[in-house]
Design a protein around this motif. Structure first.
Motif, PDB file in Angstrom:
ATOM      1  N   ARG A 182       5.416   0.450  -4.335  1.00  0.00           N
ATOM      2  CA  ARG A 182       4.840   0.118  -5.641  1.00  0.00           C
ATOM      3  C   ARG A 182       5.624   0.787  -6.755  1.00  0.00           C
ATOM      4  N   TRP A 183       6.014   2.039  -6.552  1.00  0.00           N
ATOM      5  CA  TRP A 183       6.736   2.775  -7.592  1.00  0.00           C
ATOM      6  C   TRP A 183       8.081   2.125  -7.877  1.00  0.00           C
ATOM      7  N   ARG A 184       8.790   1.736  -6.849  1.00  0.00           N
ATOM      8  CA  ARG A 184      10.110   1.138  -7.058  1.00  0.00           C
ATOM      9  C   ARG A 184      10.021  -0.184  -7.809  1.00  0.00           C
ATOM     10  N   ARG A 243       7.523  -1.204  -9.795  1.00  0.00           N
ATOM     11  CA  ARG A 243       7.057  -0.922 -11.147  1.00  0.00           C
ATOM     12  C   ARG A 243       8.175  -0.319 -12.000  1.00  0.00           C
ATOM     13  N   ASN A 244       8.960   0.551 -11.398  1.00  0.00           N
ATOM     14  CA  ASN A 244      10.045   1.180 -12.135  1.00  0.00           C
ATOM     15  C   ASN A 244      11.099   0.154 -12.546  1.00  0.00           C
ATOM     16  N   SER A 270       0.815  -1.212   0.000  1.00  0.00           N
ATOM     17  CA  SER A 270       0.000   0.000   0.000  1.00  0.00           C
ATOM     18  C   SER A 270       0.854   1.269   0.000  1.00  0.00           C
ATOM     19  N   GLU A 271       2.142   1.118   0.303  1.00  0.00           N
ATOM     20  CA  GLU A 271       3.036   2.269   0.280  1.00  0.00           C
ATOM     21  C   GLU A 271       3.329   2.654  -1.175  1.00  0.00           C
ATOM     22  N   PRO A 272       2.967   3.851  -1.610  1.00  0.00           N
ATOM     23  CA  PRO A 272       3.223   4.248  -2.999  1.00  0.00           C
ATOM     24  C   PRO A 272       4.696   4.123  -3.381  1.00  0.00           C
ATOM     25  N   CYS A 273       5.599   4.402  -2.443  1.00  0.00           N
ATOM     26  CA  CYS A 273       7.019   4.351  -2.766  1.00  0.00           C
ATOM     27  C   CYS A 273       7.470   2.927  -3.054  1.00  0.00           C
TER      28      CYS A 273
END
Length: 209
Positions: free
Chosen positions: A128-130, A132-133, A123-126
């Protein structure tokens, strides 16, 4: 003799770097076994052999430390794909090596695979972003090889995500199923799926109806 601030900082850098590596090693071991929510900074500081105040001079929170550990695994995954493609000869061999890189990643460190693909803090956007990146970086590397083989940019990127997605999902299933067949056979199966599919896309592009 009076030292300038930068001189002191430079002199302390190797020791601080070593302490940071010690913290990361301890954190990896704790997070893999206990998960994010089960781990505590107390546990990590004890395993690292340092006090919590010293631990907090390196990472301000448990989430910061978790992200550092996670990023290390993600970097390893991306570097594995990059190295695999650099050492390959021919397009099919590149697909094979890319697929094998994912299987090696999950096979050689199941704990790292769990942190990357089954993060307990999605649930932490950071987080998920890492993740996905990193997956995007892998797809970019694969798509560059497809473009070099003559595929247009849009199809190359779409197919690259197909290769990346099929590889990591198949590798995770193989691991979770208890390695039911030898890794080489599992890789051959995924390569056949990816290569036959990619060949079909390339043929349809070179021979439009």
């Amino acid at each position: 003799m009076t030292l300038l601030y930068n001189d002191v900082e430079s002199a302390e850098t190797p020791a601080r770097t070593q302490r940071r590596l010690t913290v990361l090693s301890a954190a990896r071991a704790i997070f893999v076994v206990q998960g994010y929510h089960g781990a505590s900074m107390d546990d990590i500081s004890v395993r690292a052999g340092m006090s919590k105040p010293v631990l907090y001079t390196h990472y301000a929170s448990k989430l910061d430390l978790y992200l550092a550990v996670l990023q290390g695994y993600l970097d390893r995954m991306v570097d594995g794909i990059r190295d695999a493609l650099a050492d390959a000869h021919g397009q099919e061999d590149k697909v094979r090596r890319a697929v094998l890189a994912y299987f090696d990643f999950v096979d050689e460190d199941a704990g790292g695979h769990t942190l990357v693909f089954e993060s307990p803090v999605p649930s932490e956007p950071c987080v998920r972003w890492r993740v996905r990146n990193a997956m995007g970086e892998c797809a970019v590397l694969v798509s560059a090889e497809l473009r070099a083989a003559g595929m247009d940019d849009v199809r190359a990127y779409a197919c690259a995500f197909g290769v990346v997605g099929a590889s990591h999902l198949a590798a995770r299933h193989w691991l979770d199923a208890g390695r039911p067949i030898p890794k080489g056979e599992a890789v051959d199966t995924v390569v056949a799926l990816c290569w036959n599919g990619l060949s079909g896309v390339q043929t349809s592009e070179s021979n439009p109806a």
